[in-house]
Design a protein around this motif. Sequence first.
Motif, mmCIF file in Angstrom:
data_model
loop_
_atom_site.group_PDB
_atom_site.id
_atom_site.type_symbol
_atom_site.label_atom_id
_atom_site.label_comp_id
_atom_site.label_asym_id
_atom_site.label_seq_id
_atom_site.Cartn_x
_atom_site.Cartn_y
_atom_site.Cartn_z
ATOM 1 N N CYS A 1 -30.016 -2.412 -5.000
ATOM 2 C CA CYS A 1 -29.148 -1.250 -5.233
ATOM 3 C C CYS A 1 -28.432 -1.320 -6.569
ATOM 4 C CB CYS A 1 -28.119 -1.130 -4.113
ATOM 5 S SG CYS A 1 -28.869 -0.663 -2.553
ATOM 6 N N THR B 1 -25.029 7.968 -4.076
ATOM 7 C CA THR B 1 -25.746 7.695 -2.832
ATOM 8 C C THR B 1 -25.951 6.188 -2.710
ATOM 9 O OG1 THR B 1 -27.895 7.924 -3.904
ATOM 10 C CG2 THR B 1 -26.994 9.890 -2.850
ATOM 11 N N TRP B 2 -26.085 5.729 -1.478
ATOM 12 C CA TRP B 2 -26.363 4.321 -1.231
ATOM 13 C C TRP B 2 -27.009 4.203 0.144
ATOM 14 C CZ3 TRP B 2 -21.610 6.590 -1.188
ATOM 15 C CH2 TRP B 2 -20.878 6.551 -0.009
ATOM 16 N N PRO B 3 -27.806 3.145 0.361
ATOM 17 C CA PRO B 3 -28.413 2.952 1.677
ATOM 18 C C PRO B 3 -27.374 2.424 2.659
ATOM 19 C CG PRO B 3 -29.048 1.187 0.212
ATOM 20 C CD PRO B 3 -28.255 2.160 -0.610
ATOM 21 N N SER C 1 -29.103 6.724 4.709
ATOM 22 C CA SER C 1 -28.396 6.740 3.431
ATOM 23 C C SER C 1 -27.100 7.529 3.594
ATOM 24 C CB SER C 1 -29.256 7.348 2.326
ATOM 25 O OG SER C 1 -29.539 8.695 2.609
#
Length: 161
Positions: free
Chosen positions: A73, A110-112, A118
Amino acid sequence: MSRSKAMYGISRIDDPVYRTYAWRVSLRRQNRMIVKNFTDKRHGSKSRALAAAKAYRDEIVAKYPPTTRKQFCSTLRRHNNSGIPGVYRYAKPYTLADGKERKLWYWETTWPTQEGGSAKATFSVKQFGEERAKQMAIAAREAGIRKLKGVYWASERGVAA
């Protein structure tokens, strides 16, 4: 160890046309493919070839550990324009009653998530100002990334082998 973890990075080649019978170790590490075949003939049997392939795979994994989810990430992608991974500025177009087009600008991130989905957060430039909206997006992403555990390739999200 489950079968999927036991066979991580290893596949079987049985090709009678080219008379190839082997186990193949195939791993991507640091943007480089590592591929090596372990033939049944050279190792004396199918099971010995598999044992050699597993030993080689384990050696490669120890030398070059899998990318963690946090590392993945943090990688800056080539299409990124903000200089911060997962943070970008965009405009949402809208049309006025008189037909004129306008845009509302946002900083979004955004991020998982740990569960495999997400998450995202959006901050209005009009509401917060350019710099504050950007900083809020960066902070939101950092908070989301801190919650991640495990390695990127794991078949079960967040589970290390």
